[in-house]
Design a protein around this motif. Structure first.
Motif, PDB file in Angstrom:
ATOM      1  N   ARG A 169       0.826  -1.206   0.000  1.00  0.00           N
ATOM      2  CA  ARG A 169       0.000   0.000   0.000  1.00  0.00           C
ATOM      3  C   ARG A 169       0.864   1.261   0.000  1.00  0.00           C
ATOM      4  N   TYR A 170       2.004   1.197   0.668  1.00  0.00           N
ATOM      5  CA  TYR A 170       2.926   2.345   0.673  1.00  0.00           C
ATOM      6  C   TYR A 170       3.390   2.644  -0.748  1.00  0.00           C
ATOM      7  N   PHE A 171       3.798   1.606  -1.489  1.00  0.00           N
ATOM      8  CA  PHE A 171       4.293   1.825  -2.844  1.00  0.00           C
ATOM      9  C   PHE A 171       3.163   2.194  -3.810  1.00  0.00           C
ATOM     10  N   ILE A 172       1.957   1.664  -3.579  1.00  0.00           N
ATOM     11  CA  ILE A 172       0.803   2.081  -4.395  1.00  0.00           C
ATOM     12  C   ILE A 172       0.580   3.581  -4.237  1.00  0.00           C
ATOM     13  N   SER A 173       0.688   4.057  -2.969  1.00  0.00           N
ATOM     14  CA  SER A 173       0.475   5.488  -2.692  1.00  0.00           C
ATOM     15  C   SER A 173       1.532   6.370  -3.350  1.00  0.00           C
ATOM     16  N   ARG A 174       2.704   5.766  -3.646  1.00  0.00           N
ATOM     17  CA  ARG A 174       3.782   6.512  -4.294  1.00  0.00           C
ATOM     18  C   ARG A 174       3.643   6.525  -5.816  1.00  0.00           C
ATOM     19  N   GLY A 175       2.597   5.860  -6.337  1.00  0.00           N
ATOM     20  CA  GLY A 175       2.340   5.882  -7.779  1.00  0.00           C
ATOM     21  C   GLY A 175       3.156   4.891  -8.584  1.00  0.00           C
ATOM     22  N   LEU A 176       3.767   3.895  -7.923  1.00  0.00           N
ATOM     23  CA  LEU A 176       4.557   2.900  -8.642  1.00  0.00           C
ATOM     24  C   LEU A 176       3.670   1.765  -9.156  1.00  0.00           C
ATOM     25  N   VAL A 177       4.184   1.006 -10.130  1.00  0.00           N
ATOM     26  CA  VAL A 177       3.518  -0.229 -10.538  1.00  0.00           C
ATOM     27  C   VAL A 177       3.758  -1.249  -9.425  1.00  0.00           C
ATOM     28  N   VAL A 178       2.697  -1.776  -8.866  1.00  0.00           N
ATOM     29  CA  VAL A 178       2.811  -2.730  -7.756  1.00  0.00           C
ATOM     30  C   VAL A 178       2.076  -4.006  -8.149  1.00  0.00           C
ATOM     31  N   ALA A 179       2.804  -5.124  -8.102  1.00  0.00           N
ATOM     32  CA  ALA A 179       2.228  -6.408  -8.512  1.00  0.00           C
ATOM     33  C   ALA A 179       2.764  -7.496  -7.607  1.00  0.00           C
ATOM     34  N   GLY A 180       2.239  -8.714  -7.785  1.00  0.00           N
ATOM     35  CA  GLY A 180       2.756  -9.790  -6.949  1.00  0.00           C
ATOM     36  C   GLY A 180       2.013 -11.094  -7.086  1.00  0.00           C
ATOM     37  N   TYR A 181       2.548 -12.079  -6.383  1.00  0.00           N
ATOM     38  CA  TYR A 181       1.990 -13.429  -6.336  1.00  0.00           C
ATOM     39  C   TYR A 181       1.541 -13.748  -4.923  1.00  0.00           C
ATOM     40  N   ASP A 182       0.434 -14.484  -4.804  1.00  0.00           N
ATOM     41  CA  ASP A 182       0.097 -15.122  -3.541  1.00  0.00           C
ATOM     42  C   ASP A 182      -0.570 -16.452  -3.849  1.00  0.00           C
ATOM     43  N   LYS A 183      -0.530 -17.332  -2.857  1.00  0.00           N
ATOM     44  CA  LYS A 183      -1.003 -18.700  -3.079  1.00  0.00           C
ATOM     45  C   LYS A 183      -2.507 -18.768  -3.292  1.00  0.00           C
ATOM     46  N   THR A 184      -3.248 -18.005  -2.492  1.00  0.00           N
ATOM     47  CA  THR A 184      -4.712 -18.062  -2.581  1.00  0.00           C
ATOM     48  C   THR A 184      -5.315 -16.666  -2.443  1.00  0.00           C
ATOM     49  N   PRO A 185      -6.430 -16.420  -3.114  1.00  0.00           N
ATOM     50  CA  PRO A 185      -7.113 -15.128  -2.932  1.00  0.00           C
ATOM     51  C   PRO A 185      -7.738 -15.040  -1.548  1.00  0.00           C
ATOM     52  N   THR A 186      -7.693 -13.859  -0.960  1.00  0.00           N
ATOM     53  CA  THR A 186      -8.308 -13.611   0.342  1.00  0.00           C
ATOM     54  C   THR A 186      -9.014 -12.257   0.270  1.00  0.00           C
ATOM     55  N   GLU A 187      -9.706 -11.932   1.346  1.00  0.00           N
ATOM     56  CA  GLU A 187     -10.335 -10.614   1.413  1.00  0.00           C
ATOM     57  C   GLU A 187      -9.284  -9.517   1.287  1.00  0.00           C
ATOM     58  N   LEU A 188      -8.117  -9.737   1.874  1.00  0.00           N
ATOM     59  CA  LEU A 188      -7.043  -8.742   1.825  1.00  0.00           C
ATOM     60  C   LEU A 188      -6.504  -8.583   0.403  1.00  0.00           C
ATOM     61  N   THR A 189      -6.272  -9.687  -0.302  1.00  0.00           N
ATOM     62  CA  THR A 189      -5.760  -9.565  -1.676  1.00  0.00           C
ATOM     63  C   THR A 189      -6.802  -8.928  -2.588  1.00  0.00           C
ATOM     64  N   ARG A 190      -8.079  -9.233  -2.351  1.00  0.00           N
ATOM     65  CA  ARG A 190      -9.131  -8.614  -3.180  1.00  0.00           C
ATOM     66  C   ARG A 190      -9.157  -7.100  -2.978  1.00  0.00           C
ATOM     67  N   ARG A 191      -8.925  -6.661  -1.734  1.00  0.00           N
ATOM     68  CA  ARG A 191      -8.895  -5.224  -1.464  1.00  0.00           C
ATOM     69  C   ARG A 191      -7.680  -4.571  -2.110  1.00  0.00           C
ATOM     70  N   LEU A 192      -6.548  -5.268  -2.066  1.00  0.00           N
ATOM     71  CA  LEU A 192      -5.347  -4.741  -2.707  1.00  0.00           C
ATOM     72  C   LEU A 192      -5.548  -4.592  -4.218  1.00  0.00           C
ATOM     73  N   GLU A 193      -6.226  -5.566  -4.824  1.00  0.00           N
ATOM     74  CA  GLU A 193      -6.499  -5.485  -6.261  1.00  0.00           C
ATOM     75  C   GLU A 193      -7.384  -4.269  -6.573  1.00  0.00           C
ATOM     76  N   LYS A 194      -8.376  -4.014  -5.719  1.00  0.00           N
ATOM     77  CA  LYS A 194      -9.229  -2.833  -5.919  1.00  0.00           C
ATOM     78  C   LYS A 194      -8.439  -1.541  -5.790  1.00  0.00           C
ATOM     79  N   GLU A 195      -7.389  -1.581  -4.946  1.00  0.00           N
ATOM     80  CA  GLU A 195      -6.564  -0.392  -4.734  1.00  0.00           C
ATOM     81  C   GLU A 195      -5.524  -0.191  -5.837  1.00  0.00           C
ATOM     82  N   GLY A 196      -5.433  -1.169  -6.768  1.00  0.00           N
ATOM     83  CA  GLY A 196      -4.544  -0.975  -7.916  1.00  0.00           C
ATOM     84  C   GLY A 196      -3.410  -1.970  -8.038  1.00  0.00           C
ATOM     85  N   MET A 197      -3.333  -2.946  -7.153  1.00  0.00           N
ATOM     86  CA  MET A 197      -2.256  -3.931  -7.230  1.00  0.00           C
ATOM     87  C   MET A 197      -2.635  -5.063  -8.176  1.00  0.00           C
ATOM     88  N   LEU A 198      -1.669  -5.515  -8.975  1.00  0.00           N
ATOM     89  CA  LEU A 198      -1.884  -6.632  -9.892  1.00  0.00           C
ATOM     90  C   LEU A 198      -1.421  -7.908  -9.196  1.00  0.00           C
TER      91      LEU A 198
END
Length: 459
Positions: free
Chosen positions: A24-53
């Motif tokens: 979230r810190y790097f998203i706020s700085r306007g950078l491209v923020v992406a990543g991998y996780d094993k399973t979708p969760t409520e937290l990852t879904r919120r991060l995706e809404k905030e702009g993370m790939l």
């Protein structure tokens, strides 16, 4: 890699509570923020809404193009990721700068004034409480927290303040990357012995951490800990506890669901502090949080207001139902001392009621090392329902099951072993007075359904 060269940040283990705060810190700085996780969760879904790939398949082809340039992409990973992870191996083979989450936080503690909270337990509540006190004060702060603050609905606070509140994690010696301006140490009860091996090594790790406090800063340490500290010249030292120390509480009043106390401090005492989340363990956590906030410059009025308006943390003594007929809460407690504090708080709040815990042990190694202590702590309650162990990053250990705890619960206590998959049907069939779900595993995912089943019983 200099900060000005970073155009993209890639997270391996994106959905972890600590990792998501940095994302979230790097998203706020306007950078491209992406990543991998094993399973979708409520937290990852919120991060995706905030702009993370985010993608959920271990696959190099899924890494966005912007994250495939070693000149401009920083890779951040969690120690829980295995060394053979396909994407981690790709980044290593291609010359990317790869940092642990704690290394990134360490850089921030050198760029700002780090207010860190370390300890086996209590650090999430204490750091979130301190961050809230500071954020609503004239001092303000940034914060990277280990839990979701109920005041802000996130584990991250961004501001222009020179201060940053950080939860300092001892797992994998992560907190050795930090350079705190001030730090609280809440407890040093041995944990993570799969990493440290011995209690002595665990305590030595905390000793080394105190060497990292910057001159001019401060250590605020719980009284009577086993560890030895090793402070640089110019570092101030204070101790605290619920009832004794440089900082402590006096005139504690617990009545009608409220907790009020007087904050005793060598700087300025503050009378009639009201706990916004009235739980006995938060008296001690609050003393530590107020001490650090006061040393950072908060006034008595700001301390009092911050404590009164503190809303708590998701999964930390998190009340879902609170009526005369039924109380239900969820608590992340997963170390024996955390279970003990949780049980004591429940006993103090509900001395004349029947208290039932559903506990999902977390890690085979922790269960192996502390099954007797778990049984002793859980035996403060009236009834214990145990599920199978949540393995997290571990493979099973022969002979290590929840039965070890079950067999050592005090004689006469009501007890039961159930499968996690049978918990909902059990709740449906039973009546409860005070019920708590304990543990750091995935049983918490059933808490919304348990809440719904219990609410239906109240109709």
């Amino acid at each position: 890699m200099e900060a000005k060269n970073i155009k993209a940040v890639y997270f391996i283990g994106a959905g972890g509570i600590g990792m998501s705060a940095i994302a979230r810190y790097f998203i706020s700085r306007g950078l491209v923020v992406a990543g991998y996780d094993k399973t979708p969760t409520e937290l990852t879904r919120r991060l995706e809404k905030e702009g993370m790939l985010i993608h959920y398949e271990e696959n190099v082809d899924e890494i966005p193009h912007a994250c495939k340039n070693p000149e401009s992409c920083l890779v951040v990973y969690t120690p829980a990721i295995p060394a053979e992870h396909e994407e981690l191996q790709y980044f290593r083979a291609n010359g990317f700068e790869i940092q642990k989450r704690a290394q990134v936080l360490g850089t921030l503690t050198r760029q700002m004034r780090g207010l860190c909270v370390a300890g086996t337990h209590g650090k999430t509540s204490t750091s979130t409480m301190c961050a809230h006190i500071l954020h609503q004060s004239s001092i303000d702060c940034n914060a990277f927290l280990g839990g979701i603050s109920k005041n802000y609905g996130t584990n991250y606070i961004l501001s222009d303040s020179e201060y940053v509140v950080i939860e300092a994690d001892e797992f994998d010696r992560s907190f050795h990357w930090l350079s705190p301006w001030m730090t609280v140490i809440t407890a040093t009860d041995p944990d993570h012995l799969d990493i440290y091996g011995t209690k002595e090594a665990y305590l030595e790790s905390f000793c080394h951490y105190t060497e990292l406090i910057q001159p001019g800063g401060a250590l605020i340490i719980h009284r009577n800990l086993e560890m030895k500290e090793s402070l640089q010249e110019g570092v101030r030292r204070y101790d605290y506890s619920r009832n004794e120390g440089d900082f402590h509480a006096e005139n504690i009043r617990i009545e009608n669901g409220t907790i009020t106390f007087d904050f005793v401090s060598p700087i300025e005492c503050v009378n009639n502090v009201v706990l916004g989340q009235p739980i006995p363990i938060n008296i001690e956590n609050g003393v530590a949080a107020m001490a650090m906030a006061q040393l950072a410059g908060c006034t008595a009025q700001e301390l009092r207001y911050g404590m009164k308006t503190y809303g708590g943390v998701d999964r930390r003594f998190d009340f879902k139902i609170k009526t005369d007929r039924l109380v239900f809460l969820s608590d992340y407690a997963h170390h024996p001392k955390e279970i003990l504090e949780s049980a004591r708080s429940l006993r103090e709040l509900y001395s004349d009621r029947h208290i039932t815990a559903i506990f999902q042990p977390h890690l085979y190694t922790r269960t192996r090392d502390f099954y007797e202590e778990f049984a002793e702590a859980l035996s403060l309650l009236d009834e214990v329902i145990l599920t199978e162990i949540y393995p997290a990053r571990e493979l099973p250990i022969e002979g290590v099951t929840s039965q070890l705890i079950y067999d050592r619960l005090r004689p006469g206590i009501e007890k039961q072993l159930v499968s996690k998959d049978d918990v909902l049907s059990l709740v449906k069939q039973r009546d409860f007075d005070v019920l708590v779900v304990l543990g750091a595993g995935d049983l918490d995912a059933q808490v919304p359904q348990i809440t719904k089943l219990l609410q239906q019983k109240l109709l």
